[in-house]
Write a protein that holds these residues in place. Structure first.
Motif, PDB file in Angstrom:
ATOM      1  N   LEU A 192      34.875  40.986  42.984  1.00 53.54           N
ATOM      2  CA  LEU A 192      35.982  40.042  42.869  1.00 53.54           C
ATOM      3  C   LEU A 192      36.782  40.280  41.605  1.00 53.54           C
ATOM      4  O   LEU A 192      38.014  40.138  41.598  1.00 53.54           O
ATOM      5  CB  LEU A 192      35.441  38.606  42.897  1.00 53.54           C
ATOM      6  CG  LEU A 192      36.465  37.473  42.800  1.00 53.54           C
ATOM      7  CD1 LEU A 192      37.580  37.632  43.816  1.00 53.54           C
ATOM      8  CD2 LEU A 192      35.772  36.132  42.963  1.00 53.54           C
ATOM      9  N   GLY A 193      36.107  40.686  40.546  1.00 56.33           N
ATOM     10  CA  GLY A 193      36.818  41.015  39.311  1.00 56.33           C
ATOM     11  C   GLY A 193      37.784  42.172  39.504  1.00 56.33           C
ATOM     12  O   GLY A 193      38.924  42.142  39.005  1.00 56.33           O
ATOM     13  N   LEU A 194      37.351  43.199  40.248  1.00 56.47           N
ATOM     14  CA  LEU A 194      38.232  44.332  40.534  1.00 56.47           C
ATOM     15  C   LEU A 194      39.422  43.901  41.386  1.00 56.47           C
ATOM     16  O   LEU A 194      40.555  44.358  41.172  1.00 56.47           O
ATOM     17  CB  LEU A 194      37.450  45.431  41.248  1.00 56.47           C
ATOM     18  CG  LEU A 194      36.375  46.146  40.419  1.00 56.47           C
ATOM     19  CD1 LEU A 194      35.581  47.109  41.300  1.00 56.47           C
ATOM     20  CD2 LEU A 194      37.012  46.898  39.254  1.00 56.47           C
ATOM     21  N   ALA A 195      39.174  43.017  42.348  1.00 58.89           N
ATOM     22  CA  ALA A 195      40.263  42.520  43.188  1.00 58.89           C
ATOM     23  C   ALA A 195      41.272  41.725  42.355  1.00 58.89           C
ATOM     24  O   ALA A 195      42.491  41.868  42.513  1.00 58.89           O
ATOM     25  CB  ALA A 195      39.703  41.661  44.320  1.00 58.89           C
ATOM     26  N   LEU A 196      40.770  40.889  41.465  1.00 61.35           N
ATOM     27  CA  LEU A 196      41.660  40.117  40.592  1.00 61.35           C
ATOM     28  C   LEU A 196      42.465  41.035  39.678  1.00 61.35           C
ATOM     29  O   LEU A 196      43.664  40.816  39.463  1.00 61.35           O
ATOM     30  CB  LEU A 196      40.842  39.138  39.755  1.00 61.35           C
ATOM     31  CG  LEU A 196      40.392  37.854  40.457  1.00 61.35           C
ATOM     32  CD1 LEU A 196      39.345  37.129  39.607  1.00 61.35           C
ATOM     33  CD2 LEU A 196      41.583  36.948  40.735  1.00 61.35           C
ATOM     34  N   ASP A 197      41.819  42.071  39.163  1.00 65.34           N
ATOM     35  CA  ASP A 197      42.530  43.023  38.296  1.00 65.34           C
ATOM     36  C   ASP A 197      43.677  43.686  39.053  1.00 65.34           C
ATOM     37  O   ASP A 197      44.759  43.917  38.493  1.00 65.34           O
ATOM     38  CB  ASP A 197      41.559  44.089  37.782  1.00 65.34           C
ATOM     39  CG  ASP A 197      40.597  43.552  36.731  1.00 65.34           C
ATOM     40  OD1 ASP A 197      40.878  42.466  36.178  1.00 65.34           O
ATOM     41  OD2 ASP A 197      39.564  44.203  36.482  1.00 65.34           O
ATOM     42  N   THR A 198      43.448  44.020  40.323  1.00 64.87           N
ATOM     43  CA  THR A 198      44.495  44.642  41.138  1.00 64.87           C
ATOM     44  C   THR A 198      45.673  43.695  41.318  1.00 64.87           C
ATOM     45  O   THR A 198      46.841  44.095  41.191  1.00 64.87           O
ATOM     46  CB  THR A 198      43.929  45.051  42.507  1.00 64.87           C
ATOM     47  OG1 THR A 198      42.813  45.936  42.324  1.00 64.87           O
ATOM     48  CG2 THR A 198      44.989  45.746  43.351  1.00 64.87           C
ATOM     49  N   LEU A 199      45.386  42.442  41.617  1.00 65.72           N
ATOM     50  CA  LEU A 199      46.458  41.454  41.784  1.00 65.72           C
ATOM     51  C   LEU A 199      47.190  41.206  40.470  1.00 65.72           C
ATOM     52  O   LEU A 199      48.427  41.135  40.444  1.00 65.72           O
ATOM     53  CB  LEU A 199      45.873  40.148  42.314  1.00 65.72           C
ATOM     54  CG  LEU A 199      46.867  38.985  42.457  1.00 65.72           C
ATOM     55  CD1 LEU A 199      47.977  39.335  43.430  1.00 65.72           C
ATOM     56  CD2 LEU A 199      46.144  37.712  42.886  1.00 65.72           C
ATOM     57  N   ILE A 200      46.441  41.086  39.395  1.00 66.83           N
ATOM     58  CA  ILE A 200      47.055  40.848  38.087  1.00 66.83           C
ATOM     59  C   ILE A 200      47.995  41.987  37.710  1.00 66.83           C
ATOM     60  O   ILE A 200      49.086  41.763  37.161  1.00 66.83           O
ATOM     61  CB  ILE A 200      45.967  40.642  37.015  1.00 66.83           C
ATOM     62  CG1 ILE A 200      45.252  39.305  37.255  1.00 66.83           C
ATOM     63  CG2 ILE A 200      46.552  40.683  35.612  1.00 66.83           C
ATOM     64  CD1 ILE A 200      43.993  39.128  36.439  1.00 66.83           C
ATOM     65  N   ALA A 201      47.607  43.222  38.013  1.00 67.96           N
ATOM     66  CA  ALA A 201      48.460  44.371  37.720  1.00 67.96           C
ATOM     67  C   ALA A 201      49.776  44.281  38.490  1.00 67.96           C
ATOM     68  O   ALA A 201      50.851  44.593  37.957  1.00 67.96           O
ATOM     69  CB  ALA A 201      47.732  45.669  38.048  1.00 67.96           C
ATOM     70  N   GLU A 202      49.707  43.868  39.748  1.00 69.33           N
ATOM     71  CA  GLU A 202      50.934  43.714  40.534  1.00 69.33           C
ATOM     72  C   GLU A 202      51.805  42.585  39.979  1.00 69.33           C
ATOM     73  O   GLU A 202      53.036  42.718  39.887  1.00 69.33           O
ATOM     74  CB  GLU A 202      50.592  43.435  41.999  1.00 69.33           C
ATOM     75  CG  GLU A 202      50.026  44.621  42.750  1.00 69.33           C
ATOM     76  CD  GLU A 202      51.040  45.733  42.964  1.00 69.33           C
ATOM     77  OE1 GLU A 202      52.239  45.518  42.709  1.00 69.33           O
ATOM     78  OE2 GLU A 202      50.629  46.832  43.387  1.00 69.33           O
ATOM     79  N   LEU A 203      51.197  41.482  39.628  1.00 72.66           N
ATOM     80  CA  LEU A 203      51.953  40.373  39.060  1.00 72.66           C
ATOM     81  C   LEU A 203      52.602  40.769  37.730  1.00 72.66           C
ATOM     82  O   LEU A 203      53.735  40.369  37.440  1.00 72.66           O
ATOM     83  CB  LEU A 203      51.041  39.160  38.852  1.00 72.66           C
ATOM     84  CG  LEU A 203      50.534  38.474  40.124  1.00 72.66           C
ATOM     85  CD1 LEU A 203      49.518  37.389  39.773  1.00 72.66           C
ATOM     86  CD2 LEU A 203      51.702  37.864  40.910  1.00 72.66           C
ATOM     87  N   ARG A 204      51.890  41.571  36.957  1.00 74.09           N
ATOM     88  CA  ARG A 204      52.454  42.017  35.682  1.00 74.09           C
ATOM     89  C   ARG A 204      53.680  42.897  35.916  1.00 74.09           C
ATOM     90  O   ARG A 204      54.692  42.774  35.201  1.00 74.09           O
ATOM     91  CB  ARG A 204      51.383  42.771  34.889  1.00 74.09           C
ATOM     92  CG  ARG A 204      51.852  43.170  33.494  1.00 74.09           C
ATOM     93  CD  ARG A 204      50.743  43.801  32.684  1.00 74.09           C
ATOM     94  NE  ARG A 204      49.712  42.820  32.353  1.00 74.09           N
ATOM     95  CZ  ARG A 204      48.469  42.844  32.805  1.00 74.09           C
ATOM     96  NH1 ARG A 204      48.104  43.808  33.651  1.00 74.09           N
ATOM     97  NH2 ARG A 204      47.603  41.938  32.458  1.00 74.09           N
TER      98      ARG A 204
END
Length: 315
Positions: A266-278
Motif C-alpha cells: 500500500l505504501g508503494l501504491a500511495l507513492d505512485t499516486l503522490i507522484a502523479e499528484l505532485r
C-alpha cells in the motif's frame, strides 16, 4: 452442543417440504458451515448459504446483540458467542477483521477436533496464509477474499445477493489444497460469485491498487474537502463529490488492520499516486500533466466499464 447441532441439522434436511412438481433442493457443498463474524460479508454469506442450500446448517459466532439480529433476519440456524459451537463444522469461515482472524486461526486446533476446510474473507492474504502453515493437517486452510461489498458495513447491510457476479479470490499455496479448493470454488459459485486463483503475494500487490488505495484516497479527499468547506460548504456540492467519496463511509475498524497488514504494498501504491499528484501540482499552468492524466484516466475508465467493474464497492 453436538447433539443439538446434529438434531437441528436433521430437522433442516427435511425443510422446506417439497410440493408436487417441485425439484428437490441441491444438497449443500458443506453440511455444516460455521461463520465467525457476522458483519456485512459474514452475514451476507450466511444469508446466501441458507437461501441456496436450505438443507444445510449455518452456525454463527459473534457478540450477543449481533446474533440476536442474525436470528431475526434468519441468517443462521445456530447462534453462539463462544467458538466451541464450531466443533463439528465442515467449513469454518473467518469473517472478522484481519487481525482478529489471525487470533481465531490460532485457536482452531483446540476448537475443531475433526477435519475441516478453513478459509477467511480478509482483504490481505500473506500474513494469514503464513500463519496457517502451523495448523494441523486435518485442518486445510485456503485464503479467500470476496470482492463484494457496500459503502456501509455491519449485519444490517448484509444481503444474500452481495456476491452475485463478483470475483472471489482464493490463494492456495500447495497441491494438497486441491480437494478443499475445489469444494470452496463450488461453494462460492453457489453463492453467485466467480472464483479466481492467485498467489498471496499477487493478491496483496493487486489489491493495494484495486481496493486499498481507492479507500484511502476517498477517505483522505473527504477529510480535506470537509475540513476546508465545512457543513455549509458541503451543502452546496454537486453529485461529483458525493459519487467520488462514497467509500469514505467505510468503517475504520476494518481498514486499520488492512493498512497495517499490507503496509509495504500500500505504501508503494500511495507513492505512485503522490507522484502523479505532485506532477499535476507542478504543471497546473501548462496543463501538460492535466492532459496526460485525464486522457489516460478516461481510457482506463472505459476499460473498467467494459469489463464490468465497479458494480459494487468492496474491500
Amino acid at each position: 452442543m453436538g447433539d443439538l447441532i446434529a438434531g437441528m441439522a436433521e430437522t433442516r434436511r427435511h425443510l422446506p417440504v417439497i410440493q408436487p412438481g417441485e425439484s428437490p433442493a441441491e444438497p449443500p457443498v458443506f453440511d455444516k458451515v460455521a461463520i465467525i463474524g457476522l458483519g456485512l460479508v459474514g452475514g451476507s454469506i450466511a444469508l446466501a448459504a441458507r437461501e441456496r442450500w436450505p438443507g444445510g446448517l449455518v452456525i454463527g459466532v459473534d457478540r450477543k446483540e449481533v446474533l440476536e439480529l442474525a436470528m431475526v433476519r434468519h441468517a443462521i440456524d445456530v447462534a453462539a458467542d463462544d467458538p466451541v459451537v464450531i466443533a463439528e463444522a465442515e467449513l469454518v469461515i473467518l469473517a472478522a477483521p484481519v487481525r482478529q482472524n489471525l487470533e481465531l486461526l490460532a485457536a482452531l486446533d483446540d476448537q475443531v477436533p475433526g477435519s475441516a476446510v478453513v478459509t477467511d474473507v480478509g482483504s490481505t492474504k500473506r500474513e494469514i496464509v503464513a500463519r496457517a502453515q502451523s495448523l494441523p493437517p486435518r485442518l486445510t486452510f485456503v485464503g479467500g477474499h470476496p470482492l463484494g461489498g457496500a459503502p456501509r458495513g455491519g449485519l444490517g447491510n448484509a444481503r444474500p445477493d452481495l456476491f452475485v457476479d463478483r470475483p472471489w479470490l482464493f490463494t492456495p499455496t500447495s497441491d494438497a489444497d486441491g480437494p478443499a479448493l475445489e469444494r470452496l470454488q463450488q461453494f462460492v459459485a453457489g453463492l453467485g460469485a466467480r472464483p479466481h486463483l492467485m498467489s498471496p503475494a499477487q493478491h496483496d500487490r493487486l489489491l493495494a491498487f484495486l481496493s486499498h488505495l481507492p479507500q484511502l484516497t476517498a477517505s483522505a479527499l473527504m477529510h480535506v474537502v470537509g475540513t476546508a468547506a465545512g457543513a455549509d460548504g458541503l451543502a452546496l456540492t454537486g453529485r461529483g463529490l458525493v459519487d467520488t467519496t462514497r467509500l469514505a463511509s467505510s468503517p475504520v475498524s476494518v481498514w486499520r488492520d488492512i493498512c497495517a497488514s499490507n503496509s509495504d504494498e500500500l505504501g508503494l501504491a500511495l507513492d505512485t499516486l503522490i507522484a502523479e499528484l505532485r506532477q499535476l501540482r507542478e504543471q497546473l499552468e501548462t496543463g501538460d500533466a492535466v492532459d496526460r492524466v485525464f486522457e489516460s484516466a478516461a481510457a482506463w475508465r472505459a476499460v473498467l466499464a467494459e469489463r464490468g467493474g465497479g458494480r459494487r464497492s468492496g474491500s
